[in-house]
Design a protein around this motif. Structure first.
Motif, PDB file in Angstrom:
ATOM      1  N   UNK A   1       0.870  -1.174   0.000  1.00 28.30           N
ATOM      2  CA  UNK A   1       0.000   0.000   0.000  1.00 28.30           C
ATOM      3  C   UNK A   1       0.906   1.223   0.000  1.00 28.30           C
ATOM      4  N   UNK A   2       0.853   2.010  -1.058  1.00 28.83           N
ATOM      5  CA  UNK A   2       1.753   3.140  -1.219  1.00 28.83           C
ATOM      6  C   UNK A   2       0.931   4.402  -1.477  1.00 28.83           C
ATOM      7  N   UNK A   3       1.613   5.523  -1.453  1.00 31.59           N
ATOM      8  CA  UNK A   3       0.981   6.780  -1.816  1.00 31.59           C
ATOM      9  C   UNK A   3       1.203   7.026  -3.302  1.00 31.59           C
ATOM     10  N   UNK A   4       0.194   7.511  -3.992  1.00 32.74           N
ATOM     11  CA  UNK A   4       0.241   7.640  -5.450  1.00 32.74           C
ATOM     12  C   UNK A   4       1.383   8.519  -5.936  1.00 32.74           C
ATOM     13  N   UNK A   5       1.973   9.327  -5.050  1.00 34.52           N
ATOM     14  CA  UNK A   5       3.075  10.179  -5.469  1.00 34.52           C
ATOM     15  C   UNK A   5       4.227   9.379  -6.067  1.00 34.52           C
ATOM     16  N   UNK A   6       4.392   8.133  -5.623  1.00 35.19           N
ATOM     17  CA  UNK A   6       5.560   7.358  -6.046  1.00 35.19           C
ATOM     18  C   UNK A   6       5.324   6.553  -7.320  1.00 35.19           C
TER      19      UNK A   6
END
Length: 320
Positions: A253-258
Motif C-alpha cells: 500500500x503506497x501513496x500515489x506520489x511514487x
C-alpha cells in the motif's frame, strides 16, 4: 506624598555609549585603553562612566592596583550589558552575513526522499531555467531533522507532507495523493472489480519500517476494521518496495506520489481511498520568516505546477 523623581542625565538619552564605555573599561581594566579602543578621549570615557554610575546609583568600578576592577554591582551589570553591546556592535556584520545568501543568490530547500525523487524534478528544472544564477541546495532530510533546519533558518523552506503541524510552522498544502494498492500485473487482485480490505488478508504486505507513519497508519486501519493481515517484508524506500512487488514477493500500500508511468507498465495499481486517508504535500515555512525573492519564486512554481496535476489541500518536511 509622591516619591521624588530621579534626576535626568544627559547621557541617559543614549544609553549605548556609556554601556559601551563601561564594557570596554571592564574588559581592558583601564580608561585610557578603553578610550583608545573606542577612539575617544579619556575625559569623554570618564564622563560616560560617571553618568552611568549616577544613573544606576551604585559604584561600578574600583581601583585594584594599576587596574580598574568591577565591583559586585559592576559584575552584575557587565554580565547583562556585554551581550547587548556586543550584539549591537556586531549587528552590521551579522546582518550582512544573514543576507549574504540573498546577495549570492542561494536557496536552501528541505525535503524528504519521496518529494525530491517524485515531486520536485520538474519544479527544480523550471526554477533552474528561470533562475540559472541561483545556487539551489536540496537537503534530503526527514521528520524532526527537517523541522530543526527550518527553525534554525538553515533552510528557507521545506516541501513535503505533514500530518501534525507545530504551532511555530506554517503549512500550505497543495497536492493530495490517494493511497494505492500495488500488485504484480498478473496478481489475483489486479483485475478484481471491487477491492475490499478483507481481500488483502491472504497476501503478505511489503511495508516500510514500523517506525514510519505509513506502517503505523496501515496497522491502525486494519485494526479498526478488525481485518487480519500479514507482513511479508519490511524495507525502506518506495523504489525498493515497488521492485519487490513487481518480483512477486508481496503486495503493498503506497501513496500515489511514487507511481510513475513506467511503474504502471509492470504493476497494477488500485485506489484504496475508501479505507485509507489521502496524503497531502505542500510548502512549509517558519512563521514570521521573511522569504527571499528566490524562495518566493520557488514557491510560486510549486503551486501552479501542483494544481495543474490535480492537487488541492490538507496538512512539512517529513518522509513517512
Amino acid at each position: 506624598m509622591a516619591a521624588p523623581s530621579r534626576p535626568r542625565f544627559a547621557y541617559k538619552g543614549d544609553r549605548l555609549k556609556p554601556l559601551r564605555a563601561f564594557c570596554q573599561t571592564a574588559r581592558l581594566g583601564s580608561i585610557s585603553r578603553a578610550a583608545e579602543a573606542l577612539f575617544l578621549s579619556q575625559p569623554a570615557v570618564t564622563l560616560q562612566l560617571q553618568a552611568l554610575e549616577r544613573e544606576m546609583g551604585v559604584r561600578l568600578l574600583e581601583r585594584s592596583g594599576r587596574r580598574l576592577a568591577l565591583t559586585r554591582e559592576g559584575e552584575a551589570l557587565y554580565e547583562l550589558a556585554r551581550p547587548l553591546v556586543e550584539g549591537l556592535d556586531g549587528l552590521d556584520a551579522a546582518f550582512r552575513e544573514r543576507i549574504r545568501g540573498l546577495d549570492a543568490g542561494e536557496l536552501n530547500v528541505a525535503a524528504g526522499s519521496s518529494t525530491i525523487l517524485y515531486l520536485l524534478p520538474k519544479i527544480v528544472e523550471a526554477f533552474r531555467a528561470a533562475h540559472p544564477d541561483v545556487r539551489l541546495s536540496l537537503h534530503n532530510v526527514t521528520g524532526a531533522g527537517g523541522l530543526d533546519l527550518l527553525r534554525s533558518d538553515a533552510v528557507d523552506l521545506a516541501v513535503g507532507s505533514m500530518l501534525d503541524v507545530p504551532a511555530d510552522l506554517s503549512y500550505e498544502p497543495v497536492y493530495r495523493f490517494e493511497p494505492m494498492l500495488i500488485t504484480p500485473r498478473r496478481h489475483p487482485l489486479a483485475d478484481k472489480p471491487e477491492i475490499a480490505l478483507q481481500d488483502l488478508s491472504p497476501y503478505g504486505l511489503i511495508l516500510p519500517p514500523q517506525r514510519l507513519t505509513t506502517y503505523r497508519l496501515i496497522d491502525l486501519v486494519f485494526q479498526q476494521n478488525r481485518v487480519p493481515y500479514t507482513v511479508a517484508l519490511e524495507v525502506g524506500g518506495w523504489e525498493v518496495i515497488k521492485q519487490y512487488v513487481a518480483m512477486g514477493l508481496g503486495i503493498s500500500i503506497v501513496t500515489a506520489i511514487c507511481l510513475t508511468d513506467a511503474d504502471r507498465e509492470r504493476l497494477a495499481a488500485r485506489s484504496l481511498a475508501r479505507y485509507f486517508p489521502s496524503r497531502t504535500y505542500g510548502v512549509v515555512v517558519r512563521k514570521g520568516k521573511y522569504l527571499s525573492p528566490q524562495a518566493r519564486a520557488f514557491v510560486e512554481l510549486i503551486k501552479p505546477a501542483l494544481f495543474e496535476r490535480g492537487g488541492y489541500d490538507d496538512t512539512g518536511p517529513s518522509e513517512r
